[in-house]
Design an enzyme around this catalytic site. Structure first.
Site, PDB file in Angstrom:
ATOM      1  N   TYR A 165       0.847  -1.203   0.000  1.00  0.00           N
ATOM      2  CA  TYR A 165       0.000   0.000   0.000  1.00  0.00           C
ATOM      3  C   TYR A 165       0.878   1.247   0.000  1.00  0.00           C
ATOM      4  O   TYR A 165       0.698   2.167  -0.817  1.00  0.00           O
ATOM      5  CB  TYR A 165      -0.910  -0.042   1.234  1.00  0.00           C
ATOM      6  CG  TYR A 165      -1.882   1.110   1.373  1.00  0.00           C
ATOM      7  CD1 TYR A 165      -3.125   1.081   0.752  1.00  0.00           C
ATOM      8  CD2 TYR A 165      -1.564   2.221   2.160  1.00  0.00           C
ATOM      9  CE1 TYR A 165      -4.026   2.141   0.898  1.00  0.00           C
ATOM     10  CE2 TYR A 165      -2.456   3.268   2.315  1.00  0.00           C
ATOM     11  CZ  TYR A 165      -3.682   3.228   1.684  1.00  0.00           C
ATOM     12  OH  TYR A 165      -4.568   4.265   1.838  1.00  0.00           O
ATOM     13  N   ALA A 166       1.869   1.282   0.897  1.00  0.00           N
ATOM     14  CA  ALA A 166       2.745   2.458   0.974  1.00  0.00           C
ATOM     15  C   ALA A 166       3.548   2.606  -0.316  1.00  0.00           C
ATOM     16  O   ALA A 166       3.764   3.730  -0.789  1.00  0.00           O
ATOM     17  CB  ALA A 166       3.688   2.329   2.163  1.00  0.00           C
TER      18      ALA A 166
HETATM   19  N1  NAP Z   1      -9.766   6.058   5.199  1.00  0.00           N
HETATM   20  C1  NAP Z   1      -8.549   6.424   5.525  1.00  0.00           C
HETATM   21  O1  NAP Z   1      -8.181   6.483   6.710  1.00  0.00           O
HETATM   22  C2  NAP Z   1      -7.586   6.817   4.438  1.00  0.00           C
HETATM   23  C3  NAP Z   1      -6.345   7.356   4.835  1.00  0.00           C
HETATM   24  C4  NAP Z   1      -5.431   7.733   3.870  1.00  0.00           C
HETATM   25  C5  NAP Z   1      -5.747   7.587   2.540  1.00  0.00           C
HETATM   26  N2  NAP Z   1      -6.944   7.044   2.161  1.00  0.00           N
HETATM   27  C6  NAP Z   1      -7.211   6.920   0.746  1.00  0.00           C
HETATM   28  O2  NAP Z   1      -8.437   7.545   0.440  1.00  0.00           O
HETATM   29  C7  NAP Z   1      -9.044   6.902  -0.677  1.00  0.00           C
HETATM   30  C8  NAP Z   1     -10.458   6.483  -0.340  1.00  0.00           C
HETATM   31  O3  NAP Z   1     -10.392   5.604   0.780  1.00  0.00           O
HETATM   32  P1  NAP Z   1     -11.689   5.215   1.629  1.00  0.00           P
HETATM   33  O4  NAP Z   1     -11.232   5.131   3.031  1.00  0.00           O
HETATM   34  O5  NAP Z   1     -12.828   6.075   1.257  1.00  0.00           O
HETATM   35  O6  NAP Z   1     -11.911   3.717   1.101  1.00  0.00           O
HETATM   36  P2  NAP Z   1     -13.247   2.809   1.025  1.00  0.00           P
HETATM   37  O7  NAP Z   1     -14.239   3.273   2.014  1.00  0.00           O
HETATM   38  O8  NAP Z   1     -12.758   1.413   1.093  1.00  0.00           O
HETATM   39  O9  NAP Z   1     -13.797   3.123  -0.449  1.00  0.00           O
HETATM   40  C9  NAP Z   1     -13.033   2.729  -1.552  1.00  0.00           C
HETATM   41  C10 NAP Z   1     -13.780   3.022  -2.826  1.00  0.00           C
HETATM   42  O10 NAP Z   1     -12.969   2.577  -3.933  1.00  0.00           O
HETATM   43  C11 NAP Z   1     -13.717   1.639  -4.714  1.00  0.00           C
HETATM   44  N3  NAP Z   1     -12.799   0.675  -5.313  1.00  0.00           N
HETATM   45  C12 NAP Z   1     -11.982  -0.209  -4.688  1.00  0.00           C
HETATM   46  N4  NAP Z   1     -11.324  -0.953  -5.594  1.00  0.00           N
HETATM   47  C13 NAP Z   1     -11.722  -0.516  -6.817  1.00  0.00           C
HETATM   48  C14 NAP Z   1     -11.418  -0.895  -8.139  1.00  0.00           C
HETATM   49  N5  NAP Z   1     -10.540  -1.886  -8.405  1.00  0.00           N
HETATM   50  N6  NAP Z   1     -12.027  -0.261  -9.160  1.00  0.00           N
HETATM   51  C15 NAP Z   1     -12.924   0.743  -8.916  1.00  0.00           C
HETATM   52  N7  NAP Z   1     -13.249   1.145  -7.678  1.00  0.00           N
HETATM   53  C16 NAP Z   1     -12.672   0.510  -6.647  1.00  0.00           C
HETATM   54  C17 NAP Z   1     -14.718   1.033  -3.714  1.00  0.00           C
HETATM   55  O11 NAP Z   1     -15.872   0.494  -4.340  1.00  0.00           O
HETATM   56  P3  NAP Z   1     -15.936  -1.068  -4.771  1.00  0.00           P
HETATM   57  O12 NAP Z   1     -15.556  -1.860  -3.581  1.00  0.00           O
HETATM   58  O13 NAP Z   1     -17.330  -1.270  -5.231  1.00  0.00           O
HETATM   59  O14 NAP Z   1     -14.990  -1.203  -5.910  1.00  0.00           O
HETATM   60  C18 NAP Z   1     -15.100   2.276  -2.924  1.00  0.00           C
HETATM   61  O15 NAP Z   1     -16.024   3.057  -3.649  1.00  0.00           O
HETATM   62  C19 NAP Z   1      -8.119   5.754  -1.043  1.00  0.00           C
HETATM   63  O16 NAP Z   1      -7.228   6.172  -2.058  1.00  0.00           O
HETATM   64  C20 NAP Z   1      -7.353   5.510   0.241  1.00  0.00           C
HETATM   65  O17 NAP Z   1      -6.111   4.892  -0.002  1.00  0.00           O
HETATM   66  C21 NAP Z   1      -7.859   6.659   3.085  1.00  0.00           C
END
Ligand code: NAP
Length: 260
Positions: A165-166
């Site tokens: 991931y990192a």
């Molecule tokens: N939450 C945190 O603490 C955090 C911290 C730092 C960075 N981030 C970053 O913020 C972003 C959003 O994270 P989140 O926490 O909102 O994650 P999340 O709740 O798991 O949502 C992820 C989204 O991405 C979609 N997705 C996953 N794999 C996919 C694929 N192969 N093709 C198309 N869509 C896909 C998922 O839908 P489906 O499952 O239907 O595909 C969902 O809509 C990410 O880039 C994550 O790395 C999050």
């Protein structure tokens, strides 16, 4: 979903991973700010439900379900964007996966190669594929905004980030830097938002998530973890006219947990 054939003048934003969490908040915020939204995620049912809810709130939204690591599907998504809206102004590369072992980031020797391959494919190769397919549409109007969503795990050692991931998220910083240099002359800016811990399905999937929420809030000067709307607000600025001179920058959105 409203068919907006007047979208010739309305700006259009493609948000990947927009069915829930941070991506959903970004899509909703950009819709409020007047953009038509191409909404993407891989699970069609969840995506269609999100699109229906947004449309009911007045958004112009078109869902396109695909795995963004599938290059043919990405090409089709951009073709459909053009057919539906006739233009593309903003791309937010938000979708990502965080695979863990028993809810925790495994050490090097315990890291499955399948996890490495999948996270590199979805979190790094896919944003490249999306940008490569999207930029020709933006170049036509000599205006565009690209935003990548990174991770605090590339800025500091949090103890809660897996190696693949990192590595993928660190790769995004290089991709964004070079695209900013290449595309600025075409009127397209490229920036990265780097969230700290944000309350979403992803962060809640970690085995010790409640303890982590408390620990991160304690380590954060503003005294709380993030909400999806905190990240959406930063993205809204970066895709606005006001951010025309902001290019190639890394925007840490973490309440001060990481201070460069
Ligand atoms: N939450 C945190 O603490 C955090 C911290 C730092 C960075 N981030 C970053 O913020 C972003 C959003 O994270 P989140 O926490 O909102 O994650 P999340 O709740 O798991 O949502 C992820 C989204 O991405 C979609 N997705 C996953 N794999 C996919 C694929 N192969 N093709 C198309 N869509 C896909 C998922 O839908 P489906 O499952 O239907 O595909 C969902 O809509 C990410 O880039 C994550 O790395 C999050």
């Amino acid at each position: 979903m409203r068919d907006e054939s007047s979208a010739g003048t309305q700006r259009v934003a493609l948000v990947t991973g927009a069915s829930r969490g941070i991506g959903r908040a970004i899509a909703e915020r950009l819709a409020q700010d007047g953009f038509a939204i191409l909404l993407n995620a891989s699970d069609r049912g969840t995506l269609d439900a999100a699109a229906r809810e947004m449309a009911a709130s007045g958004a112009t939204v078109h869902p396109f379900a695909c795995d963004i690591s599938d290059r043919d599907a990405v090409a089709k998504m951009l073709t459909e964007t053009e057919q539906r809206f006739g233009r593309l102004d903003v791309v937010v590369n938000n979708a990502a996966v965080s695979l863990r072992v028993n809810g925790r980031p495994p050490c090097l020797e315990a890291t499955p190669l399948e996890h490495w391959d999948r996270m590199l494919a979805v979190n790094l190769t896919a944003p490249f594929l999306v940008c490569r397919a999207a930029v020709p549409l933006m170049k036509r109007n000599r205006w565009g905004r690209i935003v990548f969503v990174g991770s605090i795990g590339t800025r500091m050692v949090t103890g809660n980030t897996s190696l693949p991931y990192a590595s993928a998220k660190a790769g995004l910083l290089g991709l964004a830097r070079l695209l900013a240099a290449e595309l600025g002359t075409h009127g397209i800016t490229v920036n990265t938002v780097v969230p700290g811990r944000v309350k979403t399905g992803m962060s809640d999937s970690y085995s010790n998530c409640e303890a982590l929420d408390i620990e991160y809030a304690k380590r954060t000067p503003v005294g709380r973890i993030g909400q999806p709307r905190d990240i959406a607000a930063a993205v809204a600025y970066l895709v606005s006219e006001d951010a025309a001179f902001v290019n190639g920058a890394i925007h840490d959105i973490n309440g001060g947990m990481y201070l460069p």
